[in-house]
Design an enzyme around this catalytic site. Structure first.
Site, short mmCIF file in Angstrom:
data_model
loop_
_atom_site.label_atom_id
_atom_site.label_comp_id
_atom_site.label_asym_id
_atom_site.label_seq_id
_atom_site.Cartn_x
_atom_site.Cartn_y
_atom_site.Cartn_z
N GLY A 79 -5.45 10.97 -5.90
CA GLY A 79 -6.60 11.82 -6.24
C GLY A 79 -6.25 12.92 -7.23
O GLY A 79 -5.31 12.82 -8.00
N GLU A 135 -11.02 0.81 -5.44
CA GLU A 135 -10.55 1.95 -4.66
C GLU A 135 -9.63 2.82 -5.51
O GLU A 135 -8.63 2.33 -6.06
CB GLU A 135 -9.77 1.42 -3.44
CG GLU A 135 -10.10 2.14 -2.15
CD GLU A 135 -9.20 1.67 -1.01
OE1 GLU A 135 -8.87 0.47 -0.97
OE2 GLU A 135 -8.80 2.52 -0.21
N LEU A 136 -9.94 4.09 -5.62
CA LEU A 136 -9.23 5.00 -6.52
C LEU A 136 -7.73 5.03 -6.27
O LEU A 136 -7.27 5.25 -5.14
CB LEU A 136 -9.79 6.42 -6.30
CG LEU A 136 -9.51 7.46 -7.36
CD1 LEU A 136 -9.97 6.99 -8.72
CD2 LEU A 136 -10.19 8.76 -6.99
N ASP A 137 -6.96 4.79 -7.33
CA ASP A 137 -5.49 4.89 -7.29
C ASP A 137 -4.83 3.96 -6.29
O ASP A 137 -3.69 4.19 -5.88
CB ASP A 137 -5.06 6.35 -6.97
CG ASP A 137 -5.66 7.33 -7.95
OD1 ASP A 137 -5.94 8.46 -7.55
OD2 ASP A 137 -5.89 6.94 -9.11
N GLN A 138 -5.52 2.91 -5.85
CA GLN A 138 -4.96 2.00 -4.84
C GLN A 138 -4.64 0.63 -5.40
O GLN A 138 -4.26 -0.28 -4.66
CB GLN A 138 -5.98 1.82 -3.69
CG GLN A 138 -6.39 3.10 -3.01
CD GLN A 138 -5.26 3.74 -2.22
OE1 GLN A 138 -4.40 3.06 -1.67
NE2 GLN A 138 -5.23 5.06 -2.19
#
Ligand SMILES: Nc1nc2c(c(=O)[nH]1)N[C@@H](CN(C=O)c1ccc(C(=O)N[C@@H](CCC(=O)O)C(=O)O)cc1)CN2
Length: 284
Positions: A201, A226-229
């Site tokens: 994040g 999914e953010l940064d995943q």
């Protein structure tokens, strides 16, 4: 420069895969230049990257996939066939941070990255002049939460018109919609300024400084919903100490961001990355 073919293969592990694939190439007059394989023993999956010289290969390029299909079926292979002559078209997305953009513009201009940098898109106008000094078209697509999806449609239209193969998010500060991600699955590379999974994040440097960490890092990954995943492609780290100010950490971190992103882009453009189970195998 000799033209080569590259096969990226994944399949259930069993005896005879290597022999079958190398036999297919040799029996048809191909000269193997690189061959690398990996086995995930936990999941019993076999991975392979094999590259061969086409100059004496008997099967015409457009018939290679069809000729390989019986082997692929026999071993339940997922495979990708690439040719070194195909130079991928690239788009860079930026916001206001320019350190990764500067680095990429130079590397493409210097020919370090074997891609055709076709355009830069930004949600801010700040970097237009920099981009245009390199002779690269710059497109300003301002976005708000309310207009995001409508603006994305215009961006996707442009990307398809320009036949973009790879999108690089060079500190682009907008979350891409599921629809956008889906249309470019495993063809969007992001740089996150932390050693993921730490500090997912926003503001990872500030949070690392507050936490008193002794190592900071950068991570390049394919973008997913999914953010940064997404599947991690490359990471690197550097030591920091109590003597480092927040500015020192940001400076050291940005050096990492540039090299980590460049490595990921290079490996993607050289067809050296296989994605499976939200992970990657890097054949470098
Ligand atoms: N679908 C995805 N989109 C993006 C990813 C991703 O992994 N999946 N990575 C980000 C990059 N990023 C961190 O590395 C990041 C960028 C932006 C935000 C964010 O909260 N953005 C706000 C708007 C902020 C602004 O307008 O300045 C938002 O989009 O609502 C968090 C993390 C790139 N996109």
């Amino acid at each position: 420069m000799r033209e080569t073919a590259i096969l990226l293969i994944s399949c259930p592990d069993r005896k005879g895969i290597l022999a079958k694939v190398t036999g297919f190439i040799a029996e048809n007059g191909g000269n193997i230049l690189h061959a690398d394989q990996h086995i995930d023993f936990q999941k019993e999956i076999f991975f392979m990257r094999i590259e061969w010289d086409l100059s004496s290969f008997k099967i015409p390029k457009e018939k290679i996939a069809g000729s390989f299909e019986p082997i692929a079926k026999e071993f339940a292979m997922n495979y990708q066939l690439h040719f070194s002559s195909k130079v991928q078209n690239v788009a860079i997305f930026v916001s206001k941070y320019d350190h990764c953009l500067h680095d990429l513009l130079y590397r493409f201009k210097a020919g370090e990255l074997k891609g055709n940098l076709k355009l830069v898109i930004s949600n801010h106008p700040d970097l237009k002049e920099l981009v245009e000094t390199y002779g690269v078209p710059f497109y300003h697509f301002p976005k708000t939460k309310e207009t995001k999806l409508e603006v994305e449609e215009k961006e996707i239209e442009l990307l398809k018109k320009e036949k973009i193969d790879l999108i690089i998010l060079a500190r682009y500060m907008q979350i891409l919609s599921d629809n956008f991600v889906n249309q470019f699955r495993n063809r969007i590379i992001n740089i996150h300024h932390s050693f993921l999974p730490a500090f997912v994040g926003a503001k990872p440097y500030h949070r690392a400084y507050e936490r008193g960490v002794k190592i900071i890092g950068a991570t390049s990954h394919y973008v997913t919903e999914e953010l940064d995943q997404g599947p991690i492609i490359e990471q690197d780290v550097v030591r920091v100490s109590h003597r480092d100010t927040l500015e020192d950490m940001i400076r050291k971190g940005r050096d990492l961001e540039k090299i980590v992103l460049a490595r990921a882009v290079r490996w993607h453009l050289e067809n050296k990355i296989l994605v499976y189970d939200n992970k990657t195998v890097i054949f470098d």
